[in-house]
Design a protein around this motif. Structure first.
Motif, PDB file in Angstrom:
ATOM      1  N   GLN A 296       0.831  -1.204   0.000  1.00 20.93           N
ATOM      2  CA  GLN A 296       0.000   0.000   0.000  1.00 20.93           C
ATOM      3  C   GLN A 296       0.869   1.259   0.000  1.00 20.93           C
ATOM      4  O   GLN A 296       0.515   2.259  -0.629  1.00 20.93           O
ATOM      5  N   ARG A 297       1.997   1.215   0.705  1.00 21.99           N
ATOM      6  CA  ARG A 297       2.902   2.371   0.704  1.00 21.99           C
ATOM      7  C   ARG A 297       3.459   2.614  -0.699  1.00 21.99           C
ATOM      8  O   ARG A 297       3.546   3.761  -1.152  1.00 21.99           O
ATOM      9  N   ILE A 298       3.841   1.542  -1.376  1.00 19.80           N
ATOM     10  CA  ILE A 298       4.353   1.678  -2.747  1.00 19.80           C
ATOM     11  C   ILE A 298       3.270   2.246  -3.650  1.00 19.80           C
ATOM     12  O   ILE A 298       3.524   3.128  -4.482  1.00 19.80           O
ATOM     13  N   ASN A 299       2.032   1.763  -3.476  1.00 20.47           N
ATOM     14  CA  ASN A 299       0.916   2.257  -4.271  1.00 20.47           C
ATOM     15  C   ASN A 299       0.703   3.755  -4.055  1.00 20.47           C
ATOM     16  O   ASN A 299       0.539   4.528  -5.016  1.00 20.47           O
ATOM     17  N   LEU A 300       0.747   4.186  -2.783  1.00 16.92           N
ATOM     18  CA  LEU A 300       0.546   5.604  -2.464  1.00 16.92           C
ATOM     19  C   LEU A 300       1.670   6.455  -3.041  1.00 16.92           C
ATOM     20  O   LEU A 300       1.418   7.546  -3.578  1.00 16.92           O
ATOM     21  N   LEU A 301       2.903   5.990  -2.946  1.00 19.51           N
ATOM     22  CA  LEU A 301       4.025   6.751  -3.496  1.00 19.51           C
ATOM     23  C   LEU A 301       3.893   6.910  -5.004  1.00 19.51           C
ATOM     24  O   LEU A 301       4.230   7.969  -5.556  1.00 19.51           O
ATOM     25  N   GLN A 302       3.385   5.891  -5.695  1.00 14.33           N
ATOM     26  CA  GLN A 302       3.148   6.009  -7.144  1.00 14.33           C
ATOM     27  C   GLN A 302       2.089   7.065  -7.427  1.00 14.33           C
ATOM     28  O   GLN A 302       2.220   7.865  -8.367  1.00 14.33           O
ATOM     29  N   ILE A 303       1.034   7.082  -6.607  1.00 11.57           N
ATOM     30  CA  ILE A 303      -0.022   8.083  -6.783  1.00 11.57           C
ATOM     31  C   ILE A 303       0.538   9.483  -6.576  1.00 11.57           C
ATOM     32  O   ILE A 303       0.256  10.412  -7.358  1.00 11.57           O
ATOM     33  N   LEU A 304       1.348   9.654  -5.544  1.00 12.53           N
ATOM     34  CA  LEU A 304       1.888  10.987  -5.243  1.00 12.53           C
ATOM     35  C   LEU A 304       2.860  11.450  -6.324  1.00 12.53           C
ATOM     36  O   LEU A 304       2.937  12.649  -6.620  1.00 12.53           O
ATOM     37  N   GLN A 305       3.603  10.529  -6.926  1.00  8.04           N
ATOM     38  CA  GLN A 305       4.450  10.907  -8.056  1.00  8.04           C
ATOM     39  C   GLN A 305       3.593  11.383  -9.225  1.00  8.04           C
ATOM     40  O   GLN A 305       3.933  12.348  -9.917  1.00  8.04           O
ATOM     41  N   GLY A 306       2.450  10.724  -9.431  1.00  7.13           N
ATOM     42  CA  GLY A 306       1.512  11.176 -10.451  1.00  7.13           C
ATOM     43  C   GLY A 306       0.927  12.531 -10.125  1.00  7.13           C
ATOM     44  O   GLY A 306       0.717  13.371 -11.016  1.00  7.13           O
ATOM     45  N   VAL A 307       0.660  12.786  -8.849  1.00  9.02           N
ATOM     46  CA  VAL A 307       0.160  14.095  -8.395  1.00  9.02           C
ATOM     47  C   VAL A 307       1.147  15.195  -8.748  1.00  9.02           C
ATOM     48  O   VAL A 307       0.775  16.258  -9.262  1.00  9.02           O
ATOM     49  N   VAL A 308       2.437  14.959  -8.465  1.00 12.81           N
ATOM     50  CA  VAL A 308       3.461  15.961  -8.744  1.00 12.81           C
ATOM     51  C   VAL A 308       3.507  16.289 -10.229  1.00 12.81           C
ATOM     52  O   VAL A 308       3.613  17.459 -10.628  1.00 12.81           O
ATOM     53  N   LEU A 309       3.435  15.263 -11.076  1.00  9.97           N
ATOM     54  CA  LEU A 309       3.460  15.484 -12.530  1.00  9.97           C
ATOM     55  C   LEU A 309       2.208  16.227 -12.991  1.00  9.97           C
ATOM     56  O   LEU A 309       2.287  17.180 -13.779  1.00  9.97           O
ATOM     57  N   TYR A 310       1.053  15.834 -12.480  1.00 12.00           N
ATOM     58  CA  TYR A 310      -0.224  16.433 -12.897  1.00 12.00           C
ATOM     59  C   TYR A 310      -0.296  17.908 -12.532  1.00 12.00           C
ATOM     60  O   TYR A 310      -0.663  18.752 -13.352  1.00 12.00           O
ATOM     61  N   ARG A 311       0.059  18.233 -11.275  1.00 12.39           N
ATOM     62  CA  ARG A 311      -0.097  19.611 -10.800  1.00 12.39           C
ATOM     63  C   ARG A 311       0.889  20.573 -11.460  1.00 12.39           C
ATOM     64  O   ARG A 311       0.697  21.790 -11.411  1.00 12.39           O
ATOM     65  N   THR A 312       1.959  20.048 -12.087  1.00 13.22           N
ATOM     66  CA  THR A 312       2.895  20.905 -12.808  1.00 13.22           C
ATOM     67  C   THR A 312       2.190  21.642 -13.931  1.00 13.22           C
ATOM     68  O   THR A 312       2.498  22.798 -14.227  1.00 13.22           O
ATOM     69  N   PHE A 313       1.220  20.969 -14.552  1.00  8.77           N
ATOM     70  CA  PHE A 313       0.496  21.573 -15.678  1.00  8.77           C
ATOM     71  C   PHE A 313      -0.898  22.047 -15.275  1.00  8.77           C
ATOM     72  O   PHE A 313      -1.406  23.029 -15.815  1.00  8.77           O
ATOM     73  N   MET A 314      -1.515  21.363 -14.305  1.00  3.58           N
ATOM     74  CA  MET A 314      -2.877  21.710 -13.887  1.00  3.58           C
ATOM     75  C   MET A 314      -2.962  21.700 -12.366  1.00  3.58           C
ATOM     76  O   MET A 314      -3.302  20.674 -11.764  1.00  3.58           O
ATOM     77  N   PRO A 315      -2.618  22.805 -11.708  1.00  6.87           N
ATOM     78  CA  PRO A 315      -2.696  22.849 -10.243  1.00  6.87           C
ATOM     79  C   PRO A 315      -4.114  22.561  -9.750  1.00  6.87           C
ATOM     80  O   PRO A 315      -5.101  22.885 -10.407  1.00  6.87           O
ATOM     81  N   PHE A 316      -4.205  21.924  -8.599  1.00  6.55           N
ATOM     82  CA  PHE A 316      -5.517  21.615  -8.022  1.00  6.55           C
ATOM     83  C   PHE A 316      -6.203  22.911  -7.598  1.00  6.55           C
ATOM     84  O   PHE A 316      -5.578  23.799  -7.013  1.00  6.55           O
ATOM     85  N   SER A 317      -7.488  23.015  -7.873  1.00  3.20           N
ATOM     86  CA  SER A 317      -8.224  24.233  -7.535  1.00  3.20           C
ATOM     87  C   SER A 317      -8.602  24.273  -6.062  1.00  3.20           C
ATOM     88  O   SER A 317      -8.791  25.345  -5.491  1.00  3.20           O
ATOM     89  N   ASN A 318      -8.711  23.107  -5.419  1.00  4.72           N
ATOM     90  CA  ASN A 318      -8.997  23.046  -3.988  1.00  4.72           C
ATOM     91  C   ASN A 318      -8.554  21.693  -3.456  1.00  4.72           C
ATOM     92  O   ASN A 318      -8.174  20.803  -4.223  1.00  4.72           O
TER      93      ASN A 318
END
Length: 405
Positions: A296-318
């Motif tokens: 589960q930790r590995i899964n979460l770290l993969q998600i957070l790496q995806g978050v970092v890539l995503y927010r570079t182009f589309m920051p979260f509005s909230n």
């Protein structure tokens, strides 16, 4: 015979005179060389002092330009949540480079005819970096009630993985072992105003600090700087590298702070900061966290790496958008991994945000061989000293910390 003696005496006198001349020339030569060396040292010292003054004010200019840039936050950053301060070097480059720097080229401005730009002649350089302190875990919440408990939970989740066991299987100077909860309690007890143990099991024991070669007392007041953590029992270089500042050359990766407002900006926080918070709000009512499972930790770290890539182009509005991305990464992040259920969304909203108000400005001015570094922390929503109803953001915020090296 007398005539012969006279000639020998004159030759002897001429020999002595020649020897004295040679000795005098040697002494004068040494004195001249020493004088020239002293003069060179004096000139170099004077030059270095002048370069030092220029380098200091160059760094100060970088800080002032950064504060001016951050003053536009209400107009731009808070409207679209874009962390524009991460590109401060491009914006300030317009003032450093006589041709306008990268920003001028990006927007198509011709700055070649502008006056007052550039660093002028000579070997001069200015580097500026702005770091969001609201993207770090704030350890100065020990005397803030409920937020204190949230801080303890975050630190607990951050240190929990078994990979860190070797850090806590060691002895301190006094011979006793230091556990995870011991260090967390020491951090809390150092910063809170009372002398009660953080678990309320009794009074604080001062014996460890008093038994040191150079004894001191617990502060029982907020941390003034992050370096003060080195004074806390159980925090050594290995702990510092793992949980505080893993890369001193990259302050964006720093995990902790003593200046932030307490909420974490999901658009700027590194994965090492987001990880313990998500683990905390994913914990069920019985206290079991999915992060106890290595997969589960590995899964979460993969998600957070995806978050970092995503927010570079589309920051979260909230913060709700961020939580939705964690729970459904395949749909929101286009990441083919299982979602991570967030069970305590109420607490998540207490600790997450998409706004930032406190920033560190790192400015380095170099002139010749002299470099001056400034680290300044500003609160862009600080209260005006004359009118507390107004913010001082328009004038560059309020200064919380100032250090020059």
């Amino acid at each position: 015979g007398e005539q012969m003696k006279g000639r020998l005496r004159k030759k002897s006198q001429r020999g002595v005179a020649l020897l004295m001349v040679l000795i005098d020339l040697t002494i004068l030569g040494a004195m001249t060389a020493d004088l020239m060396e002293s003069n060179d040292v004096y000139v170099a010292t004077t030059r270095n002092y002048g370069d030092s003054i220029q380098a200091e004010y160059l760094a100060r200019s970088g800080v002032n330009l950064s504060r001016l840039l951050l003053s536009f936050q209400r107009v731009t950053g808070q409207t679209i949540n874009f962390p524009f301060w991460q590109y401060a070097d491009m914006a300030i480059g317009m003032f450093v480079d006589s041709e306008g720097g990268g920003l001028a080229g990006l927007v198509g401005l011709d700055m070649t005819g502008a006056k007052g730009l550039g660093l002028g002649e000579g070997d001069m350089d200015l580097e500026v970096r702005i770091v969001d302190e609201d993207s770090k875990l704030n350890i100065n919440l020990a005397n803030e009630g409920r937020r204190r408990n949230l801080m303890v939970q975050q630190l607990t989740q951050m240190m929990a993985p078994m990979e860190y066991d070797p850090l806590f299987e060691r002895q301190l100077e006094g011979g006793d072992y230091v556990e995870r909860q011991n260090i967390i309690c020491e951090i809390v007890d150092w910063g809170d105003p009372d002398e009660t143990l953080c678990d309320e099991s009794g009074s604080e024991d001062p014996s460890f600090y008093q038994s040191l070669e150079q004894p001191y007392e617990r502060k029982n007041a907020p941390f003034d700087s992050l370096e003060e953590l080195h004074l806390v029992r159980g925090i050594g270089d290995d702990f510092w590298a793992a949980f505080v500042d893993p890369d001193p050359d990259d302050p964006d990766r720093r995990v902790m702070t003593v200046w932030g407002k307490g909420k974490i900006n999901v658009n700027t926080a590194p994965p090492a900061v987001l990880f313990p918070i998500v683990c905390m709000v994913a914990t069920d009512e019985s206290g079991i966290s999915p992060c106890m499972d290595p997969m589960q930790r590995i899964n979460l770290l993969q998600i957070l790496q995806g978050v970092v890539l995503y927010r570079t182009f589309m920051p979260f509005s909230n913060e709700q958008d961020f939580l939705a991305a964690v729970e459904n990464p395949e749909e929101r992040l286009f990441l083919p991994v299982p979602g991570f259920p967030i069970l305590d969304k109420r607490n998540a909203r207490r600790v997450l945000t998409t706004k930032s108000t406190v920033f560190s400005i790192y400015a380095k001015g170099t002139v010749g061989n002299v470099t001056r570094r400034l680290h300044v922390v500003v609160d862009m929503e600080g209260r005006d000293m004359i009118n507390s109803e107004q913010s001082v953001a328009g004038s560059g915020g309020s200064v919380l910390y100032w250090r020059m090296d």
